[in-house]
Design a protein around this motif. Structure first.
Motif, short mmCIF file in Angstrom:
data_model
loop_
_atom_site.label_atom_id
_atom_site.label_comp_id
_atom_site.label_asym_id
_atom_site.label_seq_id
_atom_site.Cartn_x
_atom_site.Cartn_y
_atom_site.Cartn_z
N VAL A 110 0.84 -1.20 0.00
CA VAL A 110 0.00 0.00 0.00
C VAL A 110 0.88 1.25 0.00
N ARG A 111 1.92 1.25 0.82
CA ARG A 111 2.83 2.40 0.86
C ARG A 111 3.56 2.57 -0.46
N ALA A 112 3.88 1.45 -1.13
CA ALA A 112 4.66 1.52 -2.36
C ALA A 112 3.86 2.06 -3.54
N VAL A 113 2.59 1.66 -3.64
CA VAL A 113 1.82 2.03 -4.83
C VAL A 113 0.78 3.11 -4.58
N SER A 114 0.49 3.41 -3.31
CA SER A 114 -0.49 4.46 -2.94
C SER A 114 -1.80 4.35 -3.71
N PRO A 115 -2.50 3.22 -3.58
CA PRO A 115 -3.77 3.07 -4.32
C PRO A 115 -4.87 3.94 -3.73
N SER A 116 -5.92 4.11 -4.51
CA SER A 116 -7.09 4.84 -4.03
C SER A 116 -7.99 3.95 -3.17
N ALA A 117 -7.91 2.65 -3.40
CA ALA A 117 -8.72 1.68 -2.65
C ALA A 117 -8.05 0.32 -2.72
N VAL A 118 -8.40 -0.54 -1.74
CA VAL A 118 -7.90 -1.91 -1.72
C VAL A 118 -9.10 -2.85 -1.75
N VAL A 119 -9.09 -3.80 -2.69
CA VAL A 119 -10.13 -4.83 -2.74
C VAL A 119 -9.55 -6.08 -2.09
N VAL A 120 -10.18 -6.53 -0.98
CA VAL A 120 -9.67 -7.66 -0.21
C VAL A 120 -10.70 -8.78 -0.19
N ALA A 121 -10.26 -9.99 -0.52
CA ALA A 121 -11.15 -11.15 -0.46
C ALA A 121 -11.42 -11.53 0.99
N VAL A 122 -12.68 -11.78 1.31
CA VAL A 122 -13.06 -12.16 2.67
C VAL A 122 -12.35 -13.43 3.11
N ASP A 123 -12.21 -14.40 2.19
CA ASP A 123 -11.59 -15.67 2.56
C ASP A 123 -10.09 -15.55 2.79
N LEU A 124 -9.53 -14.38 2.55
CA LEU A 124 -8.12 -14.13 2.84
C LEU A 124 -7.90 -13.78 4.31
N LEU A 125 -8.98 -13.44 5.00
CA LEU A 125 -8.88 -12.94 6.36
C LEU A 125 -9.01 -14.07 7.38
N GLY A 126 -8.05 -14.13 8.28
CA GLY A 126 -8.11 -15.07 9.38
C GLY A 126 -8.47 -14.36 10.66
N SER A 127 -8.44 -15.09 11.76
CA SER A 127 -8.76 -14.51 13.06
C SER A 127 -7.73 -13.44 13.42
N GLY A 128 -8.21 -12.27 13.77
CA GLY A 128 -7.32 -11.19 14.16
C GLY A 128 -6.86 -10.30 13.03
N ASP A 129 -7.19 -10.66 11.77
CA ASP A 129 -6.74 -9.86 10.64
C ASP A 129 -7.53 -8.56 10.49
N GLU A 130 -8.65 -8.44 11.25
CA GLU A 130 -9.43 -7.20 11.19
C GLU A 130 -8.55 -6.00 11.57
N ALA A 131 -7.68 -6.19 12.54
CA ALA A 131 -6.80 -5.10 12.98
C ALA A 131 -5.87 -4.66 11.86
N ALA A 132 -5.39 -5.62 11.05
CA ALA A 132 -4.50 -5.28 9.94
C ALA A 132 -5.21 -4.40 8.92
N LEU A 133 -6.49 -4.67 8.68
CA LEU A 133 -7.25 -3.83 7.74
C LEU A 133 -7.46 -2.44 8.32
N ALA A 134 -7.75 -2.37 9.63
CA ALA A 134 -8.01 -1.08 10.27
C ALA A 134 -6.79 -0.17 10.22
N GLU A 135 -5.60 -0.76 10.12
CA GLU A 135 -4.37 0.03 10.13
C GLU A 135 -3.96 0.53 8.75
N LEU A 136 -4.65 0.08 7.70
CA LEU A 136 -4.30 0.53 6.36
C LEU A 136 -4.64 2.01 6.19
N ALA A 137 -3.89 2.66 5.32
CA ALA A 137 -4.07 4.10 5.13
C ALA A 137 -5.04 4.41 4.00
N VAL A 138 -5.71 3.39 3.45
CA VAL A 138 -6.64 3.59 2.34
C VAL A 138 -7.94 2.85 2.63
#
Length: 235
Positions: A55-83
């Motif tokens: 995200v820092r390298a390409v500075s996108p306007s939005a991130v599309v994330v597959a739900v099945d990519l998320l495990g337990s506790g990964d919600e925090a990782a999404l909350a920390e994104l800058a986009v």
């Protein structure tokens, strides 16, 4: 990790980072996105491990994330994104998506949706708006009704003051609370004084009313099973 950065002439495109685990799904999502000339997939990742760095390298306007990519506790990782984040998944992911939504996670699309629905959702979240199917929006509203957000004022209470408030809501007197907590009644009176001050209410009844309205406390029926009607909080 598949990570690419294309170099094109600057234009009005909305740059999108795609986070999908499975190659076929990733290719299909990218195909749909790039049917819209205003969207460009500037990078792809296969896991969340390096998502923040990309995200820092390409500075996108939005991130599309597959739900099945998320495990337990990964919600925090999404909350920390800058986009802003748009989730993509199956129709039966609605309950989980409702729990994942946050100021950063702003929308959801079903994998079966067409290219126009996906592109519209990406543009919406990139613009700071929300994009939710009616079914997911309904689940979110149901969740909020059942579990209203905890008002910040209650965060000022110490754990002991919160315990006292719970006992007050159950109709216990000062002496009964002191017995339950194995402390002096003077200690309970001090806790009550301070929690009333912090909640900015006049008496215990108002404190309990505020706690009920906020969903902070609930009266457990078993406590009153042998005491008749539910008593009003004692002053």
């Amino acid at each position: 990790m598949a990570f690419e950065r294309e170099h094109r002439t600057a234009g009005p495109e909305t740059e999108v980072l795609l986070a999908e685990q499975w190659p076929l799904n990733r290719a299909e999502t990218r195909r749909k996105l790039e049917q819209d000339p205003a969207l460009r997939v500037s990078a792809e990742v296969e896991s969340l491990v390096s998502l923040r760095g990309v995200v820092r390298a390409v500075s996108p306007s939005a991130v599309v994330v597959a739900v099945d990519l998320l495990g337990s506790g990964d919600e925090a990782a999404l909350a920390e994104l800058a986009v802003p984040v748009l989730l993509i998944g199956e129709q039966d992911d609605g309950d989980r998506v409702a729990r994942l939504l946050s100021p950063r996670v702003r929308g959801f699309v079903c994998r079966s949706d067409g290219a126009s629905e996906l592109a519209g959702a990406v543009r919406a979240v990139a613009a700071g708006q929300a994009s939710l199917p009616p079914a997911v929006a309904g689940k979110l509203l149901d969740t909020l009704v059942r579990n209203p957000p905890r008002p910040a004022v209650f965060d000022q209470l110490t754990q002991r003051e919160q315990d006292v408030l719970q006992y007050i809501s159950q109709g216990l007197t000062t002496a009964e609370i002191a017995a339950e907590m194995v402390v002096q009644t003077s200690t309970i009176k001090s806790h009550i004084y301070h929690l009333l001050q912090k909640l900015r209410v006049r008496d215990r009844t108002q404190a309990v009313a505020l706690a009920y309205r906020s969903g902070i406390v609930h009266v457990p029926a078993p406590r009153f099973a042998d005491r008749g009607d539910v008593p009003l909080p004692s002053v």
